[in-house]
Enzyme design. Structure first.
Site, short mmCIF file in Angstrom:
data_model
loop_
_atom_site.label_atom_id
_atom_site.label_comp_id
_atom_site.label_asym_id
_atom_site.label_seq_id
_atom_site.Cartn_x
_atom_site.Cartn_y
_atom_site.Cartn_z
N SER A 189 -1.11 -2.66 -5.27
CA SER A 189 -2.05 -2.81 -4.16
C SER A 189 -3.35 -2.07 -4.45
O SER A 189 -3.35 -1.00 -5.07
CB SER A 189 -1.42 -2.24 -2.87
OG SER A 189 -2.40 -2.12 -1.86
N TYR A 200 -8.20 -6.55 -1.57
CA TYR A 200 -8.78 -7.06 -0.32
C TYR A 200 -10.28 -7.11 -0.59
O TYR A 200 -10.81 -6.33 -1.40
CB TYR A 200 -8.49 -6.10 0.83
CG TYR A 200 -7.06 -6.10 1.30
CD1 TYR A 200 -6.56 -7.16 2.04
CD2 TYR A 200 -6.21 -5.03 1.02
CE1 TYR A 200 -5.24 -7.17 2.48
CE2 TYR A 200 -4.89 -5.04 1.45
CZ TYR A 200 -4.42 -6.11 2.18
OH TYR A 200 -3.12 -6.11 2.62
N THR A 202 -5.97 -11.13 -1.71
CA THR A 202 -5.23 -11.42 -0.48
C THR A 202 -6.16 -12.10 0.50
O THR A 202 -7.19 -11.53 0.89
CB THR A 202 -4.63 -10.13 0.09
OG1 THR A 202 -3.74 -9.59 -0.89
CG2 THR A 202 -3.85 -10.39 1.37
N LYS A 204 -3.35 -14.84 -2.55
CA LYS A 204 -2.09 -14.53 -1.84
C LYS A 204 -2.27 -14.78 -0.34
O LYS A 204 -3.20 -14.23 0.27
CB LYS A 204 -1.73 -13.06 -2.07
CG LYS A 204 -0.52 -12.57 -1.29
CD LYS A 204 -0.09 -11.20 -1.75
CE LYS A 204 1.08 -10.67 -0.95
NZ LYS A 204 0.70 -10.09 0.32
N ARG A 258 3.27 -9.69 8.87
CA ARG A 258 2.35 -8.64 9.33
C ARG A 258 0.97 -9.15 9.67
O ARG A 258 0.11 -8.38 10.07
CB ARG A 258 2.24 -7.57 8.22
CG ARG A 258 3.54 -6.87 7.95
CD ARG A 258 3.57 -6.26 6.54
NE ARG A 258 2.84 -5.01 6.42
CZ ARG A 258 3.31 -3.83 6.80
NH1 ARG A 258 4.49 -3.75 7.39
NH2 ARG A 258 2.60 -2.74 6.60
N ALA A 302 0.83 -1.20 0.00
CA ALA A 302 0.00 0.00 0.00
C ALA A 302 0.87 1.26 0.00
O ALA A 302 2.00 1.24 0.47
CB ALA A 302 -0.89 -0.02 1.25
N GLY A 325 9.04 -7.56 -1.19
CA GLY A 325 8.22 -6.49 -0.64
C GLY A 325 9.08 -5.30 -0.25
O GLY A 325 9.46 -4.46 -1.11
N HIS A 383 2.70 -12.62 4.48
CA HIS A 383 2.37 -11.19 4.44
C HIS A 383 3.50 -10.37 5.09
O HIS A 383 3.27 -9.38 5.79
CB HIS A 383 1.04 -10.96 5.19
CG HIS A 383 0.24 -9.79 4.70
ND1 HIS A 383 -0.97 -9.90 4.09
CD2 HIS A 383 0.49 -8.46 4.75
CE1 HIS A 383 -1.45 -8.71 3.80
NE2 HIS A 383 -0.56 -7.81 4.18
#
Ligand code: FMN
Ligand SMILES: CCCCCCC(=O)C(=O)O
Length: 367
Positions: free
Chosen positions: A114, A137, A163, A240, A267, A87, A318, A264
């Site tokens: 994202s 999402y 995700t 994901k 996270r 994000a 990432g 992730h």
């Protein structure tokens, strides 16, 4: 990349980008990037798992020409490497995802954008010369998801990435302690402002990101709901955050084209099994029925080789992309990607594996 006094390009080590990003970014933004959930046990789990794996090279193979190129869901890549969805790239650099897209295209890497990108899908696509995937999402407002998907299709995105490890954003102690909120000048511009309101506006002791996800994410979705996504779009669907063979099999049964085996970035679920430790279970379960990508802790070219040996088709990075972005925008992200690709090409030569198809389980030993 950097320049010597005589003007030559020098490829920086990854930790140089990380150190520069830490120095440049405001503390709460650095914590948002670097932090994990709960006890933060998962921040090092993927890295530790990758470090435990040792390579088993073959010799006297013709490696005078190594080709790191590959194909993933219809896209040609210069190497089995992409950038994971993250994000708000504008937190790292004013050009945000546009700079990242340019770099991914320059390097021949995949970019997953994202849902909470801080530049429009259209601007990102205009800057991109490589393949783009859109991450989603599952929002309560399905109309917004459908709208985003239509725009992504029109802009030439090539796959959707749902995700599935985040029915809500997990408790992240650094963000809570900082009362982290997205600064008002930076927005998830692809979503309606009223839906994003909760991500802004700091409250002491609470993460606005977590508050927002609890408000807007639909945590009631199940496997049956994937039918809606297939109805809305004919783009290949990638899930994901799948970590078990059982879910991997279900994914294939539900028409999924790819899986990202991922924690992730440490996270979400604390004390989970690390993604590299789950990879062979997932690869064996799908039995070639869909493509498999690994993310989490990928920091060296050798990690790409290890993931391929375990059966992955590609890996994604990432945070290193955000470090490059904070360091020097497009040039920094290109530098990070080229560094990893260069290391991978060398590992190919030293492993006696001139193509990506030459990596297999016999290429690694796990204690
Ligand atoms: C700052 C930040 C933002 C992220 N945002 C998203 C996101 O919007 N969607 C998503 O699916 N994953 C998100 N992730 C997780 C990444 O896609 C990826 O799984 C993880 O960062 C990979 O681990 P690495 O950072 O160790 O390479 C985010 C990660 C970070 C660090
Ligand atoms: C409600 C906004 C959620 C953005 C989450 C991005 C992120 O930090 C992550 O997925 O991790």
């Amino acid at each position: 990349m950097d320049r010597t006094a005589s003007g030559e390009d020098v490829v920086l080590a990854l930790h140089t980008y990380e150190a520069a990003a830490k120095e440049r970014l405001p503390g709460p933004v650095w914590d948002f990037f670097a932090g994990g959930s709960g006890t933060e046990s998962m921040l090092t789990a993927g890295r530790d798992a990758l470090d435990r794996i040792r390579l088993r090279p073959r010799c006297l193979v013709d490696v005078s020409r190594c080709d790191p190129g590959t194909e993933l869901l219809g896209a040609r890549l210069a190497a089995p490497l992409g950038i994971a969805p993250m994000a708000y790239h504008r937190l790292a650099h004013p050009e945000g995802e546009v700079a990242t897209a340019r770099a991914a295209g320059d390097a021949g890497a995949l970019l997953t954008v994202s849902m909470f990108a801080s530049r429009t899908l259209e601007d990102i696509a205009a800057a991109a010369t490589g393949p783009l995937w859109l991450q989603l999402y599952w929002l309560r407002r399905r109309d917004l998801m459908a709208d985003l998907i239509r725009r992504a299709e029109a802009a030439g995105f090539r796959a959707l990435v749902l995700t599935v490890d985040a029915p809500r954003v997990a408790f992240r102690p650094r963000d809570a302690a900082n009362g982290f909120a997205v600064p008002s000048g930076i927005r998830a511009v692809n979503l309606a402002a009223e839906v994003m309101a909760a991500s802004h506006g700091s409250r002491a002791g609470e993460s606005a990101i977590a508050r927002h996800s609890a408000e807007q994410f639909d945590s009631s979705v199940t496997w049956d709901d994937l039918a809606w996504l297939h109805e809305v779009s004919s783009l290949p669907l990638v899930l994901k955050g799948v970590l078990t063979g059982d879910d991997a099999r279900l994914a294939v049964e539900h028409g999924v084209s790819g899986l990202v085996v991922s924690n992730h970035g440490g996270r979400q679920l604390d004390f989970a099994r690390s993604a590299p430790d789950c990879l062979t279970e997932v690869v064996d379960a799908v039995a070639g029925g869909c493509r498999v990508v690994l993310d989490g802790g990928i920091r060296y070219g050798a990690d790409i080789a290890k993931a391929l040996c375990l059966g992955a088709d590609a890996v994604m990075i990432g945070r290193p992309a955000l470090w490059g972005l904070a360091h020097s925008g497009t040039e920094g992200v290109t530098g990070v990607l080229r560094l990893l690709m260069g290391e991978f090409e060398e590992v190919m030569a030293l492993m006696g594996a001139p193509t990506v198809a030459d990596f297999g389980r016999s290429g690694i030993a796990t204690p």
